[in-house]
Motif scaffolding. Sequence first.
Motif, PDB file in Angstrom:
ATOM      1  N   ALA A 187     -14.045   3.899  -0.098  1.00 53.50           N
ATOM      2  CA  ALA A 187     -12.786   3.239  -0.442  1.00 53.50           C
ATOM      3  C   ALA A 187     -11.745   3.267   0.670  1.00 53.50           C
ATOM      4  CB  ALA A 187     -12.223   3.844  -1.727  1.00 53.50           C
ATOM      5  N   PRO A 188     -11.507   4.419   1.330  1.00 57.11           N
ATOM      6  CA  PRO A 188     -10.486   4.404   2.388  1.00 57.11           C
ATOM      7  C   PRO A 188     -10.809   3.446   3.526  1.00 57.11           C
ATOM      8  CG  PRO A 188     -11.017   6.658   1.742  1.00 57.11           C
ATOM      9  CD  PRO A 188     -12.044   5.778   1.099  1.00 57.11           C
ATOM     10  N   LEU A 189     -12.080   3.251   3.816  1.00 64.55           N
ATOM     11  CA  LEU A 189     -12.453   2.348   4.902  1.00 64.55           C
ATOM     12  C   LEU A 189     -12.149   0.900   4.541  1.00 64.55           C
ATOM     13  CD1 LEU A 189     -15.919   3.909   5.848  1.00 64.55           C
ATOM     14  CD2 LEU A 189     -13.692   4.340   6.891  1.00 64.55           C
ATOM     15  N   PHE A 190     -12.363   0.551   3.270  1.00 69.01           N
ATOM     16  CA  PHE A 190     -12.146  -0.832   2.851  1.00 69.01           C
ATOM     17  C   PHE A 190     -10.695  -1.121   2.510  1.00 69.01           C
ATOM     18  CE2 PHE A 190     -16.726  -0.393   1.413  1.00 69.01           C
ATOM     19  CZ  PHE A 190     -17.209  -1.086   2.507  1.00 69.01           C
ATOM     20  N   ASP A 191      -9.971  -0.106   2.046  1.00 69.03           N
ATOM     21  CA  ASP A 191      -8.616  -0.332   1.555  1.00 69.03           C
ATOM     22  C   ASP A 191      -7.540  -0.144   2.608  1.00 69.03           C
ATOM     23  OD1 ASP A 191      -9.687  -0.839  -0.896  1.00 69.03           O
ATOM     24  OD2 ASP A 191      -9.287   1.141  -1.736  1.00 69.03           O
ATOM     25  N   ALA A 192      -7.922   0.364   3.777  1.00 68.70           N
ATOM     26  CA  ALA A 192      -6.905   0.706   4.783  1.00 68.70           C
ATOM     27  C   ALA A 192      -6.046  -0.497   5.170  1.00 68.70           C
ATOM     28  CB  ALA A 192      -7.573   1.298   6.022  1.00 68.70           C
TER      29      ALA A 192
END
Length: 363
Positions: A187-192
């Motif tokens: 999630a952090p990789l896609f939502d950044a």
Amino acid sequence: MAAVGTGVARSTGTPAGEFGAGRAVTRADAPRADRASAAQGAPANAAGGVLSGADAARADAWLGAAPADDRASGPGGTGGPGEATATATDATAAGGAPAVALAGDSHATPGPTAGGHGVNHDKSFRPRRQDRPQDLLETGAAYAMDAAGLRKHQHRFFGRTELVRTDPARVLEIDDPHDLARAQALAPLFDANRPGALPTYDDIDAVVLDFDGTQTDDRVLIDSDGREFVSVHRGDGLGIAALRRSGLTMLILSSEKNPVVAARARKLQIPVLHGIDRKDLALKQWCEEQGIAPERVLYVGNDVNDLPCFALVGWPVAVGSAHDVVRGAARAVTTVPGGEGAIREIAGWILGPSLDSLDPLDK
């Protein structure tokens, strides 16, 4: 999914790393593997893929179970460097099946007791996945339909059904805790870069920082006299100085009693509350004294004792090395671990990557 028919190959003299874990199916191996397959009347492997972990162990088991006369040499002959052994898997290794394929669980395929059946290709002709007609996976993320039609037909897919394509990177079914953990990690990789995913200067009035595990790597060095030492990151000092100069209210809030916390706060020229058992109560009182709404506070932490503070503030942020439960409760997660520039990264979110003009002595 790594597809393995009879073209499982094992490296016996290949330089380390060339075949991943030392077991691979490669396109160069395919012609010889195909001949071994044809000799056994089984379909050949259509495309190569590196095997590792449990897959490699299973491949080894198959190789060991195959009779010697079922084996065919790969490139390099039977004794030279780069040798690969292609095996036609026999019925014993496959539980009575003439061919075996590695496959992951999917709700779109038959159960394991039914055997493997191609749903978009014939067993005798196995084109590459990219060359087959495209299939779409129903994500179940959202449905929209005419209410009258739903009442009439009693199911969702009445009449003509239009499909809305979604980002393939986000198509992940969550059926068990392992799926959830994988989604949380991604999630952090896609939502950044998603608007609103990270805090901006306009979103907050204060930044509150835990110390151990957030500004440090959570390790403590102890000398022979029992004195404790920790290390901090210069980049974090730069980021904290920029946040302070921007006009945001700052605080270090820690349960650690060691005077090193207060010493670091003096160096950074920001207030500190340490040796605090109930950090959430201290944070709530501090917000009241400062006249700051908790929903306008960004709090950075790494461990479960930070969770009560997470529940109070509008922007709970976990460092990259935080425990899973803390990462799951955070609104944003840094890409770097605590003590390795996580606070500098957060300052970049709020002020931009260049920060402000700073005095180098503030580090």
